[in-house]
Design a protein around this motif. Sequence first.
Motif, short mmCIF file in Angstrom:
data_model
loop_
_atom_site.label_atom_id
_atom_site.label_comp_id
_atom_site.label_asym_id
_atom_site.label_seq_id
_atom_site.Cartn_x
_atom_site.Cartn_y
_atom_site.Cartn_z
N ARG A 19 0.83 -1.21 0.00
CA ARG A 19 0.00 0.00 0.00
C ARG A 19 0.86 1.26 0.00
O ARG A 19 0.47 2.29 -0.52
N ASP A 67 -7.62 -4.92 -4.18
CA ASP A 67 -8.38 -3.92 -3.43
C ASP A 67 -7.97 -2.51 -3.81
O ASP A 67 -8.81 -1.62 -3.95
N MET A 68 -6.66 -2.31 -3.99
CA MET A 68 -6.17 -0.99 -4.37
C MET A 68 -6.68 -0.58 -5.75
O MET A 68 -7.02 0.58 -5.97
N GLU A 71 -10.31 0.41 -5.30
CA GLU A 71 -10.39 1.72 -4.66
C GLU A 71 -10.03 2.83 -5.65
O GLU A 71 -10.68 3.87 -5.69
N GLN A 72 -9.01 2.58 -6.45
CA GLN A 72 -8.59 3.58 -7.43
C GLN A 72 -9.67 3.79 -8.49
O GLN A 72 -9.97 4.92 -8.85
N SER A 74 -12.90 3.29 -8.16
CA SER A 74 -14.07 3.97 -7.61
C SER A 74 -13.79 5.43 -7.33
O SER A 74 -14.67 6.25 -7.47
N SER A 75 -12.54 5.77 -7.01
CA SER A 75 -12.23 7.19 -6.79
C SER A 75 -12.15 7.95 -8.10
O SER A 75 -12.28 9.17 -8.12
N SER A 79 -16.60 3.06 -10.95
CA SER A 79 -17.12 1.89 -10.25
C SER A 79 -18.32 1.26 -10.94
O SER A 79 -18.56 0.07 -10.81
#
Length: 102
Positions: A19, A67-68, A71-72, A74-75, A79
């Motif tokens: 991370r 997961d990263m 997250e990336q 969706s940001s 998504s």
Amino acid sequence: MDYYNWKTIGAAPACRAVRAGAETWPLPSGGFYSGGRTYTHGLQTKRGACYVVCREVMKEVEATKNDMLVEQSSSNGCSDEIAFNSDGLDLIDNKADPSPRM
């Protein structure tokens, strides 16, 4: 590389390192067996420390990497357009036309 002398790393610190930007790569010849574990990957932290990663820990590291990515995406507002399949290896484009093409 003399990775046989590198320290091992557990799942939690390996995932934190990834991370924070650590890199992983497969060891030559598929790795090695030692102490009841098969070490398949190397990990280098941003500060330059190198570790060997066993197969079990690498599964956790890969899950963290996936997961990263989620997250990336969706940001970035993606998504609704992109999802991962159940094994996390292939992307599924939900906006693609499902009709077969001739």
